[in-house]
Design an enzyme around this catalytic site. Structure first.
Site, PDB file in Angstrom:
ATOM      1  N   HIS A 154       0.799  -1.590  -0.152  1.00  8.17           N
ATOM      2  CA  HIS A 154       0.015   0.277   0.263  1.00  8.17           C
ATOM      3  C   HIS A 154       0.631   1.313  -0.003  1.00  8.17           C
ATOM      4  O   HIS A 154       0.430   2.311  -0.316  1.00  8.17           O
ATOM      5  CB  HIS A 154      -1.093   0.193   1.342  1.00  8.17           C
ATOM      6  N   ASP A 358       3.799   9.146  -1.010  1.00 10.02           N
ATOM      7  CA  ASP A 358       2.378   8.536  -0.424  1.00 10.02           C
ATOM      8  C   ASP A 358       2.215   7.555  -1.028  1.00 10.02           C
ATOM      9  O   ASP A 358       1.945   7.565  -2.567  1.00 10.02           O
ATOM     10  CB  ASP A 358       0.902   9.619  -0.346  1.00 10.02           C
TER      11      ASP A 358
HETATM   12  C1  GDG Z   1      -1.955   4.051   3.648  1.00  6.90           C
HETATM   13  C2  GDG Z   1      -0.932   4.533   2.616  1.00  6.90           C
HETATM   14  C3  GDG Z   1      -2.443   4.374   0.241  1.00  6.90           C
HETATM   15  C4  GDG Z   1      -8.109  10.349   8.401  1.00  6.90           C
HETATM   16  N1  GDG Z   1      -8.182  10.500   9.347  1.00  6.90           N
HETATM   17  C5  GDG Z   1      -9.741  10.639   9.369  1.00  6.90           C
HETATM   18  C6  GDG Z   1     -10.370   9.108   8.413  1.00  6.90           C
HETATM   19  N2  GDG Z   1      -9.581   9.442   7.551  1.00  6.90           N
HETATM   20  C7  GDG Z   1      -9.299   8.213   6.669  1.00  6.90           C
HETATM   21  C8  GDG Z   1      -9.523   9.209   4.867  1.00  6.90           C
HETATM   22  C9  GDG Z   1      -9.049   8.263   4.817  1.00  6.90           C
HETATM   23  C10 GDG Z   1      -7.706   7.023   5.689  1.00  6.90           C
HETATM   24  O1  GDG Z   1      -8.109   7.375   6.498  1.00  6.90           O
HETATM   25  C11 GDG Z   1      -6.321   7.963   5.478  1.00  6.90           C
HETATM   26  O2  GDG Z   1      -5.777   7.204   3.684  1.00  6.90           O
HETATM   27  P1  GDG Z   1      -4.614   7.885   2.544  1.00  6.90           P
HETATM   28  O3  GDG Z   1      -4.730   6.493   1.251  1.00  6.90           O
HETATM   29  O4  GDG Z   1      -4.306   9.245   2.430  1.00  6.90           O
HETATM   30  O5  GDG Z   1      -3.115   7.775   3.904  1.00  6.90           O
HETATM   31  P2  GDG Z   1      -2.841   6.539   4.821  1.00  6.90           P
HETATM   32  O6  GDG Z   1      -3.498   5.948   5.959  1.00  6.90           O
HETATM   33  O7  GDG Z   1      -1.741   6.159   4.982  1.00  6.90           O
HETATM   34  O8  GDG Z   1      -2.604   4.365   3.532  1.00  6.90           O
HETATM   35  C12 GDG Z   1      -1.300   5.269   1.357  1.00  6.90           C
HETATM   36  C13 GDG Z   1      -3.627   3.939   1.198  1.00  6.90           C
HETATM   37  O9  GDG Z   1      -2.986   2.956   2.645  1.00  6.90           O
HETATM   38  C14 GDG Z   1      -4.453   2.746   0.270  1.00  6.90           C
HETATM   39  O10 GDG Z   1      -3.729   2.041  -0.262  1.00  6.90           O
HETATM   40  O11 GDG Z   1      -3.388   5.320  -0.287  1.00  6.90           O
HETATM   41  O12 GDG Z   1      -1.155   5.527   0.162  1.00  6.90           O
HETATM   42  O13 GDG Z   1      -0.091   5.583   3.395  1.00  6.90           O
HETATM   43  O14 GDG Z   1      -9.312   6.897   3.858  1.00  6.90           O
HETATM   44  O15 GDG Z   1     -10.902   9.153   5.413  1.00  6.90           O
HETATM   45  N3  GDG Z   1     -11.301   8.866   8.477  1.00  6.90           N
HETATM   46  C15 GDG Z   1     -12.626   9.094   9.773  1.00  6.90           C
HETATM   47  N4  GDG Z   1     -12.604  10.476  10.141  1.00  6.90           N
HETATM   48  C16 GDG Z   1     -10.644  10.620  10.584  1.00  6.90           C
HETATM   49  O16 GDG Z   1     -10.163  11.977  10.987  1.00  6.90           O
HETATM   50  N5  GDG Z   1     -13.357   8.734   9.909  1.00  6.90           N
END
Ligand code: GDG
Length: 478
Positions: A154, A358
């Site tokens: 990921h 990322d």
């Molecule tokens: C890894 C990889 C890759 C965040 N704050 C809240 C909240 N979130 C949710 C967001 C989003 C998720 O968390 C974050 O996803 P990301 O993709 O931005 O980043 P990582 O957590 O680092 O994920 C990344 C991912 O895996 C999938 O393969 O894209 O590159 O690092 O869904 O909405 N959700 C809620 N409250 C919050 O305060 N409900």
């Protein structure tokens, strides 16, 4: 049951109706095919060697292994998040090498393999997620598992030079070579992975693009992950209709949503917002930044440091620019509920994604899916996020260039509606192309198409004895 899908991920949902992109995709895929989902038990300290604990059974079964406190510290916070995470995100200055962390990481993978192997039949498809389980396929092969095993990373694939920081750098390629399929987020990651194999004298490239490594053959492909687009858009619409999202947030709201992680470029984002505020004429309408940054991995020093740094910058900028009736930066250091988040995206005129590295970044996709297509907000997106590879109609920025990001905020907030609509339409098309259900289907179909592993040395010994294994790129035996 044979021919089933077996998924392994560090986190495993404990509620009946899981939420969140990856979790929903895996849940849907397993509901269709039946099978198993194996992950770490959310509560630490249970029995570590008594087999897997069933935590739910419906159309598929969820099984969990327990981690002791020491394993959590060494395997999860230690090797996974203080070695592999910084290496993959280009922060080798933050790598903390401890021999006992590496030893526990390998031991947990060995134990999970032993617990898992009893549940795997030859014609199952095993799909392993993320950097917590890099050696898992190697351990399963040692136990005689012949099923097709796929891996999805990921996070970014590390640069070749960063891999030298690993305590035993040669292991990385060997771990990956025990899988049949290695899935990565982007074409850039695929190129980096192939570069690693090209530089490795143990690897050889086959005419069909697969990699032969010793006596195994593996395929490397990109599978950009996405979100459940329609569900997220519906949640955003419902929030706009139903909820009071706080009228004092103002019309020119800029939103950021990230786990509080050093890879997300938050200090530079705040500095860029500060530069934007500094360049603003007194008569210009006010804009506010709403930053939601729930804490994560707080026992790791680098995560405590980023929190302190960010609080200092936010405090300084608010001290400089706030008035009695205006707080330019609202910084929320806890998670907000998902539906509310969808509504806040829709309410925001712009979204800032400023990652320094990322894998994909799902926030960028959620923001686009949540917009009103008739009057959408503008996505400002770091070139270093995997999402930038296909979302080229966002305003793409260099997160190291504060001035460029400040200018991008001005441009986004002043952008004419026609241009916003055109950019949003193109970004939404890219988000739809990678819908999470499409992502899961593509990966599973590709894994199913891999030729099966053929064992030399007789049937597998599930008790843990080492067996030689080999894989030939031969047509599937019916
Ligand atoms: C890894 C990889 C890759 C965040 N704050 C809240 C909240 N979130 C949710 C967001 C989003 C998720 O968390 C974050 O996803 P990301 O993709 O931005 O980043 P990582 O957590 O680092 O994920 C990344 C991912 O895996 C999938 O393969 O894209 O590159 O690092 O869904 O909405 N959700 C809620 N409250 C919050 O305060 N409900």
């Amino acid at each position: 049951m044979s021919g089933k899908l077996v998924v392994v991920s560090n986190r495993i949902p404990t509620d009946a109706a899981p939420s969140g992109g990856l979790v929903v995709a895996v849940h849907d895929a397993l509901e269709q095919s039946g099978g198993l989902w194996v992950g770490a038990h959310p509560e630490r300290g249970g029995p570590t060697d008594d087999g897997l604990t069933e935590i739910a059974r419906d159309s598929y079964t969820r099984l969990a292994f327990h981690l002791s406190e020491e394993e959590y510290d060494n395997y999860y916070l230690g090797f996974s998040n203080s070695v592999l995470w910084p290496i993959c995100h280009g922060r080798i200055d933050l790598v903390e090498i401890e021999r006992c962390h590496e030893a526990t990481y390998l031991a947990v993978n060995r134990r999970v393999a032993r617990l898992l192997a009893q549940h795997i039949e030859d014609d199952d498809l095993v799909w392993i997620h993320d950097y917590h389980f890099l050696p898992l396929a190697q351990e399963l092969r040692r136990l005689g598992v012949r099923a097709r095993i796929g891996f999805f990373l990921h996070i970014p694939f590390p640069q070749l030079s960063a891999l030298s920081t690993l305590p035993t750098p040669d292991d990385f390629a060997r771990w990956l070579a025990a899988f049949d399929l290695v899935g990565l987020q982007t074409r850039r990651d695929t190129a980096r992975c192939l570069e690693m194999f090209r530089a490795d004298p143990r690897a050889e490239f086959m005419p069909d693009g697969t990699v032969k490594f010793h006596d195994r053959v593996l395929a490397v492909r990109s599978f950009p992950i996405g979100i459940e687009v329609d569900g997220f858009a519906a949640a955003a619409r419902a929030q706009q209709d139903a909820a009071d999202l706080g009228s004092d947030l103002g019309d020119r709201l800029v939103i950021g949503v990230d786990r509080l992680d050093y890879s997300k470029g938050l200090p530079n984002r705040f500095r860029a917002f500060g530069a934007f505020l500094g360049a603003r004429a007194p008569e210009d309408p006010r804009a506010s930044l709403l930053q939601i940054a729930p804490p994560t991995r707080e026992r790791v020093a680098a995560y405590r440091a980023i929190r302190t740094e960010l609080e200092e910058i936010a405090g300084r900028l608010n001290g400089e620019f706030a008035t009695l009736d205006w707080t330019p930066i609202r910084y929320i250091h806890h998670a907000v509920e998902r539906d509310l988040l969808a509504g806040l995206y829709r309410r925001s005129a712009a979204c800032l994604v400023t990652s320094l590295a990322d894998g994909m970044n799902l926030v960028a996709k959620e923001y686009v899916a949540a917009q009103d297509p008739d009057d959408p907000g503008v996505l400002i997106l770091s070139r270093f996020a995997g999402a930038a590879e296909d979302m080229t109609d966002a305003i793409l920025v260099n997160p190291y260039d504060i001035t460029e990001m400040a200018d991008a905020i001005s441009t986004a907030l002043a952008m004419p509606r026609d241009e916003r609509r055109a950019r949003h339409e193109a970004c939404l098309a890219a988000v739809r192309d990678s819908d999470v259900a499409v992502w899961a289907d593509r990966f599973v179909a590709c894994l199913r198409a891999c030729p099966p592993t053929l064992m030399v040395g007789g049937p597998g010994d599930r008790a843990g004895n080492l067996l030689p294994y080999t894989k030939h790129a031969e047509p599937e035996i019916q």
